[in-house]
Design an enzyme around this catalytic site. Structure first.
Site, PDB file in Angstrom:
ATOM      1  N   ASP A  11       0.882  -1.161   0.000  1.00 59.74           N
ATOM      2  CA  ASP A  11       0.000   0.000   0.000  1.00 59.74           C
ATOM      3  C   ASP A  11       0.924   1.215   0.000  1.00 59.74           C
ATOM      4  OD1 ASP A  11      -2.090   1.808   0.253  1.00 59.74           O
ATOM      5  OD2 ASP A  11      -2.231   1.550   2.424  1.00 59.74           O
ATOM      6  N   GLU A  71      -1.542  -1.398  -4.343  1.00 65.23           N
ATOM      7  CA  GLU A  71      -2.798  -0.664  -4.393  1.00 65.23           C
ATOM      8  C   GLU A  71      -2.580   0.559  -5.270  1.00 65.23           C
ATOM      9  OE1 GLU A  71      -5.674  -0.419  -1.033  1.00 65.23           O
ATOM     10  OE2 GLU A  71      -5.148   1.703  -1.146  1.00 65.23           O
ATOM     11  N   ASP A 144      -2.210   0.740   7.970  1.00 68.10           N
ATOM     12  CA  ASP A 144      -1.584   0.645   6.650  1.00 68.10           C
ATOM     13  C   ASP A 144      -0.953  -0.740   6.475  1.00 68.10           C
ATOM     14  OD1 ASP A 144      -1.946   3.291   5.336  1.00 68.10           O
ATOM     15  OD2 ASP A 144      -0.978   3.980   7.175  1.00 68.10           O
TER      16      ASP A 144
END
Length: 185
Positions: A11, A71, A144
Site C-alpha cells: 500500500d 494498491e 496501513d
C-alpha cells in the site's frame, strides 16, 4: 492448483507505506508478515522516494516474492496528493521491475470488495476480517499494515480462488449472515 508462491502486497504512501506477505500453498493463503515503513520524520520528498525504493528492495530480498500486488492511487480531488501517491507507487514499481518480478495493481475499492464484500468498507472492517481470516490476535497499531496485507490477499483471490458473487453488498449484511465470524466489541 498445487501452486506454492509468495505474494507481497504494498500500500504505497509517501508518509507511511504498508506491506503484507502471504505464502500460498495451493488454494490456501497463509499469513507470513505485515508492517509499515514510516517516513513521517523525513521532510524531503526526494529522500522519501529514495527510502521507498530502498525499503521495497529490502522487502523483495527478505521475502523473495513470486509476485507483488500494489494498491493503485485513488482518484480524489487533491491533485497534489494523487501526484505524491503516484510517485511513491512508481518508485516501488521500479524496484520490483529491477528484480524482474511480476507486478499487479488493484484499485482500493477492488481490494476492499475482495476482502469484505463491500467496496466502501472502512480500514477497520478490512483489518478486522483479515485478523479473523488469518487467526491473528493482535491488531497492528497502524492499519496501513493490514492494507498491504489486504492487497496481497486480493491478488490471491483474483488469481488463486474466484471471488464469490452474490455475497453481501453492505457490511451490515455481512455481519447478519456471519454472526459467529464478527464480534461487536
Amino acid at each position: 492448483m498445487g501452486e506454492d508462491k509468495v505474494i507481497l502486497g504494498i500500500d504505497p504512501g509517501t508518509s507511511i507505506m504498508g506491506y503484507g506477505v502471504i505464502h500460498c500453498l495451493g488454494k490456501t493463503p497463509h499469513f507470513k508478515d505485515m508492517g509499515v515503513i514510516d517516513m513521517r520524520k523525513t521532510g524531503d520528498v526526494y529522500e522519501k522516494l529514495g527510502i521507498i525504493y530502498q525499503k521495497t528492495t529490502e522487502l523483495l530480498s527478505t521475502y523473495l516474492p513470486d509476485e507483488v500486488a500494489l494498491e493503485a492511487p485513488f482518484f480524489g480531488k487533491n491533485v497534489q496528493s494523487m501526484l505524491k501517491l503516484g510517485r511513491a507507487q512508481g518508485v516501488a514499481i521500479a524496484a520490483i521491475l529491477a528484480r524482474k518480478i511480476p507486478a499487479f495493481e488493484y484499485a482500493p475499492r477492488k481490494v476492499k470488495q475482495s476482502i469484505t464484500g463491500a467496496g466502501d468498507a472502512s480500514k477497520e472492517q478490512v483489518a478486522h476480517l483479515l485478523m479473523r481470516q488469518f487467526g491473528l490476535r493482535e491488531m497492528p497499531r497502524n492499519l496501513d499494515a493490514t492494507d498491504g496485507l489486504a492487497v496481497a490477499l486480493c491478488h490471491f483471490y483474483q488469481n488463486g480462488l474466484p471471488v464469490k458473487s452474490g455475497g453481501p453488498k453492505k457490511w451490515e449484511d455481512f455481519v447478519r449472515r456471519n454472526p459467529g465470524r464478527v464480534r461487536g466489541d
